[in-house]
Design an enzyme around this catalytic site. Sequence first.
Site, mmCIF file in Angstrom:
data_model
loop_
_atom_site.group_PDB
_atom_site.id
_atom_site.type_symbol
_atom_site.label_atom_id
_atom_site.label_comp_id
_atom_site.label_asym_id
_atom_site.label_seq_id
_atom_site.Cartn_x
_atom_site.Cartn_y
_atom_site.Cartn_z
ATOM 1 C CE LYS A 259 2.108 9.467 -5.466
ATOM 2 N NZ LYS A 259 3.098 8.346 -5.950
ATOM 3 N NE ARG A 335 3.088 3.756 -16.085
ATOM 4 C CZ ARG A 335 4.038 2.898 -15.259
ATOM 5 N NH1 ARG A 335 4.389 1.650 -15.950
ATOM 6 N NH2 ARG A 335 4.749 3.329 -14.289
#
Length: 500
Positions: A259, A335
């Site tokens: 990030k 996910r």
Amino acid sequence: MIQLIESQSHHTKIIFLKNENVKNHEHVKLLEKIDFKGKFGQTMYFPNIDTLFVGIEYKLEVKSSDINAKPNYYTLGAKIVAEFENTKINSLEISAIPIEYQISKIIQQIILGISQRSWQFDKYLSKKSSLKKYYDISFGEGLGDIMTIADSKELFALDKGITLNRMLVEETPEALNPNSIQKILKSEFQHYSNATHEILNFDQLEAIGMEGITAVGRGSRFKPILSHITLKPKNQMSTSKVCLIGKGLTYDSGGMDIKTEGHMRTMKMDMGGSALMAGVMKTLAELGGLEHTEVHWISAYAENMVSDNSYKSDDILTTYSGQTVEIWNTDAEGRLTLADALSYATTFNPKYIVDAATLTGACIRAISEYYTGVMGNDKDLIDDISRAFVEQGELAVHTPLPEILRPSVKGEISDLINTSLPGTNAGHLTAGLFLSHFVDQNNFRGDKYGKIENKAYPWVHLDIAGSSYNSKKNDLQTDGATGHGVKSLVSWLKGLDLQN
Ligand code: BES
Ligand code: ZN
Ligand code: ZN
């Protein structure tokens, strides 16, 4: 935090008024002078009589298009705390409230709002904050029995559940990691006689082929685990099961696709989905469990880190279901862990599966940081859960899982990819579509993957990326963990249990 006490001599009076009550009130002159009409949420404190007036007038015209038609008494409680925040006042008496339908529930919500708006995470402050943490609450004459015993029990159960949720979200990633969480959950749940706790460790996850979880977590020195807590119903003859799944990234650095500046801070909250389910389970456990429904809570805990052992783009993983996923971005990790947890849940043949996850920034951009995105494969379940949110005054909105976008999560050299194809919009929807593959046993490969029935299990996915965490304090919420969703899911589950 709150404590219900017997009425005592020193307390600030809280008087709830609707418009019609103003003209008959002994302080009508005072109220008219400031044009107090009892409008919902209007507050006015008069120091000379040590009384706070709170308006609760609302229109009952509910349009079907309204997302939140119900007045929200929980935030009303929060407003009361905001009013007294910078004063010494911490002993409140509910002195007057117009009696109406569901008055007991209304009081429950107000007190819960007071309690949660005053709770703060102060574990790491060397000097504890000067802000008040405790409110004593009593009832004025004649109002003592206003809350039913059931509602008062539920008040304290919810308060414990929401507080646990927020405490877990706030805890630092060093203190709360896939290793330490096992001890934390043990101490929170082991004393309930109808709760059982099973942990699958890294080796066991590898052995049964949960590469979605092991790949995401293997770059960290804390190896991933899968935690499964079951709460048996009071009526043990019952067989109806619900599975709750929560994303449990104890930290999300993004992994190799690390990030960038500003996006990593607060990623301790990436286990907000698991914390939401922890809050729901704690509440239910405090209430002794549901009557007829067995509740399973499954969360994979992992830390998404950078090391020479990290998973990376171009890897192709084989999930528990047998479906393969090519990695296009290591920051779309939630996910992958959810995929295995969801498929695992289907092997218990549950009636419903509900997952909550801080899954996508796209969800925040689409519906703001205040709303939970509700998606799923079963219209009735979506409607029932959405209704519970509306009734509890928690913001949630149904967003579709459009089939037209499904090709964008399909792979060329693998079954699926973990992002959507470049140029695809609405990342929260494509993430939801990705997840839908793992509650449908039609997609599972062969018998070895715990296949029971060739069907899609009724499932709802809640994207709580925005709603679980509040970046700055306002009148209604402290900053940080919000506790959002606990009340709604508890209310949905209790409603479901009644139908069984
Ligand atoms: N945990 C994040 C999502 C998130 C973002 C939660 C902001 C709370 C606040 C998730 O793992 C993530 O990084 N998602 C990516 C997916 C993308 C790489 C396809 C995102 O949303 O940008
Ligand atoms: Zn991520
Ligand atoms: Zn994440």
